[in-house]
Design a protein around this motif. Sequence first.
Motif, PDB file in Angstrom:
ATOM      1  N   CYS A   1       2.395   0.582   5.647  1.00  0.00           N
ATOM      2  CA  CYS A   1       1.141  -0.115   5.372  1.00  0.00           C
ATOM      3  C   CYS A   1       0.170   0.120   6.531  1.00  0.00           C
ATOM      4  O   CYS A   1       0.506  -0.159   7.682  1.00  0.00           O
TER       5      CYS A   1
ATOM      6  N   CYS B   1      -0.476  -3.543   8.290  1.00  0.00           N
ATOM      7  CA  CYS B   1       0.557  -4.290   9.026  1.00  0.00           C
ATOM      8  C   CYS B   1       1.753  -3.424   9.450  1.00  0.00           C
ATOM      9  O   CYS B   1       2.683  -3.936  10.055  1.00  0.00           O
TER      10      CYS B   1
ATOM     11  N   CYS C   1       2.817  -3.065  -0.383  1.00  0.00           N
ATOM     12  CA  CYS C   1       3.167  -3.760   0.859  1.00  0.00           C
ATOM     13  C   CYS C   1       3.517  -5.202   0.509  1.00  0.00           C
ATOM     14  O   CYS C   1       2.674  -5.948   0.014  1.00  0.00           O
TER      15      CYS C   1
ATOM     16  N   CYS D   1       1.507  -7.765   2.895  1.00  0.00           N
ATOM     17  CA  CYS D   1       0.086  -7.960   2.529  1.00  0.00           C
ATOM     18  C   CYS D   1      -0.084  -8.316   1.052  1.00  0.00           C
ATOM     19  O   CYS D   1      -1.152  -8.760   0.645  1.00  0.00           O
TER      20      CYS D   1
ATOM     21  N   ARG E   1      -1.124   0.014  -1.410  1.00  0.00           N
ATOM     22  CA  ARG E   1      -1.747   0.759  -0.306  1.00  0.00           C
ATOM     23  C   ARG E   1      -1.580   2.253  -0.527  1.00  0.00           C
ATOM     24  O   ARG E   1      -0.579   2.698  -1.094  1.00  0.00           O
TER      25      ARG E   1
END
Length: 473
Positions: A82, A85, A116, A119, A123
């Motif tokens: 990701c 993060c 992800c 999150c 992505r």
Amino acid sequence: MNETCIDCNPSQSLRVPVSEPLAVLAARAGCALEHSIQRCTLASDQNLGHLEMQAAQDVQDLLRAALERGAQAKADATPPLCPVCQQKLTRLSAGQPRTFETRYGTITVQRTRGYCKRCRKWRVPADTALGLEESAGYSPAVQEMAALLASKMPVEDASAVLEHLTGVKVPRATLDREARRQGERAQAVRTELDRQAATQKPQLELTLEPYQMIIQMDAWNIRERDGWGQSAALRRQGQEPERWHWVYTGTVFRLDHRGHTAGGRAVISERGFVATRQGIDALREQLHAEALRRGLGQAASALVIGDGAVWIWRLADDRFPQARQRLDFYHAVQHLAAVGRALFGEDKEKYRAWLKPLLQQLKNGSSIKVIQQLEEALAQMPGGTAEQAVAREVAYFHEHQARMDYRAGRRAGEPIGSGPVEATCRQTQCRFKRPGQFWSKRGDEALLCLEMFWRNDRWHLLFPHTTFNPAKN
Ligand SMILES: [Zn+2]
């Protein structure tokens, strides 16, 4: 046909399959160039300009293919993490195509998409790696060109200029949107930079000479079309639609960065700029951050210069409480002249004879004497509009008396006028205040922000692929 020619036909644009090795494409381009040189040499109606244009076309496909392959290789090499993060992505699905415009033509890249969990978002890490995240379908170089052109000229010109100079076609409305998108990205970067400037402890540099910081502020207005078509409805509610809005502008520089060119022209070698449509509070924070970045923290002293506008001095008291304050000398002169006109009307000779010694006293820092004479003149006037006008000016001089230390300023080699910020306002207005132009609040802030990144030599923070520094070119 030339001996090195490998199956080229220079009269046609080279449309080649992607699988062809770059070396073959390069040989083909080389061959096309040889032909172009020959043709230019033999044609009496062609000059070097023709060859310049043709040569760029001859290598276009080689460059486009190189970009496509480079983009694909970089996408393939991007780990499935990701970008926000760094968490490993799940539910990966490869082969997601994305087609976009580059400096050398349209290319398509296959990317991997993943989810992800942290999150809770899908992505595409390759998009981040390639710099395609915050664009509708343009490579970073095209994003930059759209941003730069739209901040320098009207979009209808920008679109035509872009296509003429680079061959990249971005329709007017798309260019407008892309530039705004870049401007909004710039605003986010600005917010972060300002936050850093305000929270970081100033580095205690060893400054050889103590220096003074000069801060200047002014405002101009911009015409907007927000609420367009609702004028009649607003008026029915008793509201007059407001089209003109203030753009608050500031500049900041060190006094020792002021100098002259070999030709004698006054220059400031390093200077910070701020312009915002988001109100006085926004200017206050942005200007303070800019002043810190330009060395306010280490300055021996600071000086704020502006015209008579109340907001300038409130902002100065609030954000730069240690700074001295000075009223722009030329505004003070204008107010003296206004008194002269009220006293003498059309009698130019009397007006001049009255004004001259007062100007001299003002310049010499004797503002007390100037005010005394204005008060004497006021006392002798019969009532009426002229008297009211003079009374207003007397109040103005009382209000700014402590800001009229012009003699001390000149002796110290400090500016007594706010010329630099007024010049900045004029320059920005050349772009943002053209006849027939209407802006939206969102759009003008985005483009103003881009323009300030350019002027502040921070363009590379938005477009890291460029090392171009406008101040040094
Ligand atoms: Zn994440």
